[in-house]
Design a protein around this motif. Sequence first.
Motif, PDB file in Angstrom:
ATOM      1  N   PHE A 143      27.550  -8.074  95.979  1.00  0.00           N
ATOM      2  CA  PHE A 143      27.538  -8.770  95.776  1.00  0.00           C
ATOM      3  C   PHE A 143      28.776  -9.251  95.222  1.00  0.00           C
ATOM      4  CE2 PHE A 143      23.244  -8.217  93.959  1.00  0.00           C
ATOM      5  CZ  PHE A 143      22.915  -9.517  93.075  1.00  0.00           C
ATOM      6  N   LEU A 144      28.892 -10.210  96.446  1.00  0.00           N
ATOM      7  CA  LEU A 144      30.487 -11.289  96.699  1.00  0.00           C
ATOM      8  C   LEU A 144      30.865 -11.766  95.283  1.00  0.00           C
ATOM      9  CD1 LEU A 144      29.281 -10.647  99.217  1.00  0.00           C
ATOM     10  CD2 LEU A 144      31.684 -11.091  99.641  1.00  0.00           C
ATOM     11  N   TRP A 145      32.168 -10.991  94.797  1.00  0.00           N
ATOM     12  CA  TRP A 145      32.648 -12.336  93.990  1.00  0.00           C
ATOM     13  C   TRP A 145      34.558 -12.366  94.149  1.00  0.00           C
ATOM     14  CZ3 TRP A 145      32.852 -11.551  88.076  1.00  0.00           C
ATOM     15  CH2 TRP A 145      33.032 -12.791  87.555  1.00  0.00           C
ATOM     16  N   ARG A 146      34.688 -13.866  94.400  1.00  0.00           N
ATOM     17  CA  ARG A 146      36.127 -14.362  94.263  1.00  0.00           C
ATOM     18  C   ARG A 146      37.429 -13.838  93.764  1.00  0.00           C
ATOM     19  NH1 ARG A 146      37.072 -18.504  98.269  1.00  0.00           N
ATOM     20  NH2 ARG A 146      34.832 -18.861  97.813  1.00  0.00           N
ATOM     21  N   SER A 147      37.975 -12.887  94.216  1.00  0.00           N
ATOM     22  CA  SER A 147      39.684 -13.129  93.959  1.00  0.00           C
ATOM     23  C   SER A 147      38.660 -12.200  92.624  1.00  0.00           C
ATOM     24  CB  SER A 147      39.340 -14.394  92.564  1.00  0.00           C
ATOM     25  OG  SER A 147      40.285 -15.225  93.376  1.00  0.00           O
ATOM     26  N   THR A 148      38.305 -10.833  92.825  1.00  0.00           N
ATOM     27  CA  THR A 148      38.344  -9.438  92.304  1.00  0.00           C
ATOM     28  C   THR A 148      38.619  -8.502  93.036  1.00  0.00           C
ATOM     29  OG1 THR A 148      35.435 -10.033  93.174  1.00  0.00           O
ATOM     30  CG2 THR A 148      36.459 -10.790  90.934  1.00  0.00           C
ATOM     31  N   GLY A 149      39.570  -8.362  93.523  1.00  0.00           N
ATOM     32  CA  GLY A 149      39.720  -7.207  94.593  1.00  0.00           C
ATOM     33  C   GLY A 149      38.789  -7.234  95.949  1.00  0.00           C
ATOM     34  N   ASP A 150      38.039  -6.029  95.817  1.00  0.00           N
ATOM     35  CA  ASP A 150      37.423  -5.238  97.286  1.00  0.00           C
ATOM     36  C   ASP A 150      36.152  -6.253  97.172  1.00  0.00           C
ATOM     37  OD1 ASP A 150      39.868  -4.283  97.740  1.00  0.00           O
ATOM     38  OD2 ASP A 150      38.231  -2.255  96.923  1.00  0.00           O
ATOM     39  N   ARG A 151      35.583  -6.212  95.952  1.00  0.00           N
ATOM     40  CA  ARG A 151      34.643  -7.712  96.527  1.00  0.00           C
ATOM     41  C   ARG A 151      34.218  -8.946  96.844  1.00  0.00           C
ATOM     42  NH1 ARG A 151      32.777  -7.552  90.191  1.00  0.00           N
ATOM     43  NH2 ARG A 151      31.436  -8.796  90.483  1.00  0.00           N
ATOM     44  N   ASP A 152      35.623  -9.665  97.373  1.00  0.00           N
ATOM     45  CA  ASP A 152      35.674 -10.526  97.926  1.00  0.00           C
ATOM     46  C   ASP A 152      35.931 -10.259  99.728  1.00  0.00           C
ATOM     47  OD1 ASP A 152      38.060 -10.329  98.036  1.00  0.00           O
ATOM     48  OD2 ASP A 152      38.426 -11.544  97.421  1.00  0.00           O
ATOM     49  N   GLU A 153      35.845  -8.959 100.351  1.00  0.00           N
ATOM     50  CA  GLU A 153      36.281  -8.921 100.915  1.00  0.00           C
ATOM     51  C   GLU A 153      34.849  -7.946 101.777  1.00  0.00           C
ATOM     52  OE1 GLU A 153      36.893  -7.789 104.700  1.00  0.00           O
ATOM     53  OE2 GLU A 153      38.748  -7.618 103.567  1.00  0.00           O
ATOM     54  N   ILE A 154      34.934  -8.827 103.193  1.00  0.00           N
ATOM     55  CA  ILE A 154      33.273  -9.335 103.817  1.00  0.00           C
ATOM     56  C   ILE A 154      33.323  -7.561 104.789  1.00  0.00           C
ATOM     57  CG2 ILE A 154      34.052 -10.588 105.864  1.00  0.00           C
ATOM     58  CD1 ILE A 154      30.709 -11.196 103.744  1.00  0.00           C
ATOM     59  N   ARG A 155      34.359  -7.227 104.734  1.00  0.00           N
ATOM     60  CA  ARG A 155      34.115  -6.247 106.078  1.00  0.00           C
ATOM     61  C   ARG A 155      33.845  -4.492 105.348  1.00  0.00           C
ATOM     62  NH1 ARG A 155      40.067  -6.024 109.445  1.00  0.00           N
ATOM     63  NH2 ARG A 155      40.692  -6.753 106.837  1.00  0.00           N
ATOM     64  N   LYS A 156      33.262  -4.254 103.744  1.00  0.00           N
ATOM     65  CA  LYS A 156      33.030  -3.434 103.127  1.00  0.00           C
ATOM     66  C   LYS A 156      31.172  -3.744 102.828  1.00  0.00           C
ATOM     67  CE  LYS A 156      37.269  -2.685 101.435  1.00  0.00           C
ATOM     68  NZ  LYS A 156      38.497  -2.200 100.495  1.00  0.00           N
ATOM     69  N   VAL A 157      30.976  -4.810 103.026  1.00  0.00           N
ATOM     70  CA  VAL A 157      29.826  -5.395 102.865  1.00  0.00           C
ATOM     71  C   VAL A 157      29.216  -3.781 103.320  1.00  0.00           C
ATOM     72  CG1 VAL A 157      27.607  -6.884 103.179  1.00  0.00           C
ATOM     73  CG2 VAL A 157      29.967  -7.393 101.964  1.00  0.00           C
ATOM     74  N   VAL A 158      29.019  -3.879 104.599  1.00  0.00           N
ATOM     75  CA  VAL A 158      27.921  -3.242 105.250  1.00  0.00           C
ATOM     76  C   VAL A 158      28.474  -1.228 105.202  1.00  0.00           C
ATOM     77  CG1 VAL A 158      27.619  -2.606 107.720  1.00  0.00           C
ATOM     78  CG2 VAL A 158      27.638  -4.378 106.955  1.00  0.00           C
ATOM     79  N   PRO A 159      29.653  -1.086 105.097  1.00  0.00           N
ATOM     80  CA  PRO A 159      29.803   0.514 104.636  1.00  0.00           C
ATOM     81  C   PRO A 159      29.073   0.682 103.303  1.00  0.00           C
ATOM     82  CG  PRO A 159      31.830  -0.312 105.724  1.00  0.00           C
ATOM     83  CD  PRO A 159      30.124  -1.796 105.665  1.00  0.00           C
ATOM     84  N   THR A 160      29.547  -0.049 102.384  1.00  0.00           N
ATOM     85  CA  THR A 160      29.188   0.020 100.826  1.00  0.00           C
ATOM     86  C   THR A 160      27.553  -0.130 100.333  1.00  0.00           C
ATOM     87  OG1 THR A 160      30.983  -1.123 100.148  1.00  0.00           O
ATOM     88  CG2 THR A 160      28.986  -0.819  98.492  1.00  0.00           C
TER      89      THR A 160
END
Length: 319
Positions: A143-160
């Motif tokens: 669940f992405l959320w802007r301006s919350t650190g790593d949660r708005d970094e799309i390149r971390k979606v697949v590894p997570t």
Amino acid sequence: MSAPPHGSRYQRIESVGQSLDADDSRQPMTQIGIYGDVTVQSGDVVGQKIINQAQPPTVFDLLRPYFVPDALYNSAQRSSEYAVTCQPETRHKILHDISMWADDPTGPRICWLSGRAGTGKTTIAHTIADKYDSEGRLAATFFLWRSTGDRDEIRKVVPTIAFQIAEKSHLAKEGMERALLKESSLSECLSQLSRFDYQLSKLLIHAPDCSTGHSLVVIDGLDESVSPERVEDLVKKLCQMSLPFRFLLVSRPEDYIRSALADVWNRRDILLRLAVEESKDDVQHIIITGFLPIRQIEAGGQQIWPIEHDITALVGKSQ
């Protein structure tokens, strides 16, 4: 994977911090570990510590710098942000449509749920994730959320996502490890892990045992990423690759996401498009249900309060 050569010193890489720069080419190389006789360097990951270990790194060691636990649908962080499921007796149609898609093994592998801000997309996504998790059919969430650190970094979606799948399936974990280290050195593996095509081909495509069990992946808030161009790239690659999962993608109807889906827009074997509209009936139901305890205490259960005119006015103000 072949056994470590006799006398070589193998060590595990444990992340204690990371930083993904917007421009990879400008990021200074930083030593992050030693694996046998190889000194591992990466411009993507910094702040590492080394722990002696006799075995090669696991997929968890390799993905940990990119793993964002706060992005899971049921994380403590999201709970503190009042993440909830849909109220009972609401959102029947859209929840039914998504469930029908997710339950059909012959249907399109991607469902794009779009809607304007405030229409309840994230609550719907959370409800679906909770339902399929309780049934043992949820593979992973982000669940992405802007301006919350790593949660708005799309390149971390697949590894997570891959990290969660590996936790649920030992066979998937082993498949990822073979794919990551069999044909490349550790240093090459780490240097490539921020690329979507590498992530998908080495991680998710090597988890076929999950296709009949934990099969649903929910990615909410694609429009919350700080990198629209990377979101477009990821969505395109999800459409192009045949992966053993069903993807529920949730976002506002942004042009760059529509562009990413353009090649499969009318491909019913790949894409299902659903739209969320604000439901006045649902809002009215929530308002009446919310007032019921107050009515029972303050108005002696009288049905005359609140009057219909006031309820209609409140529904209108919710738009």
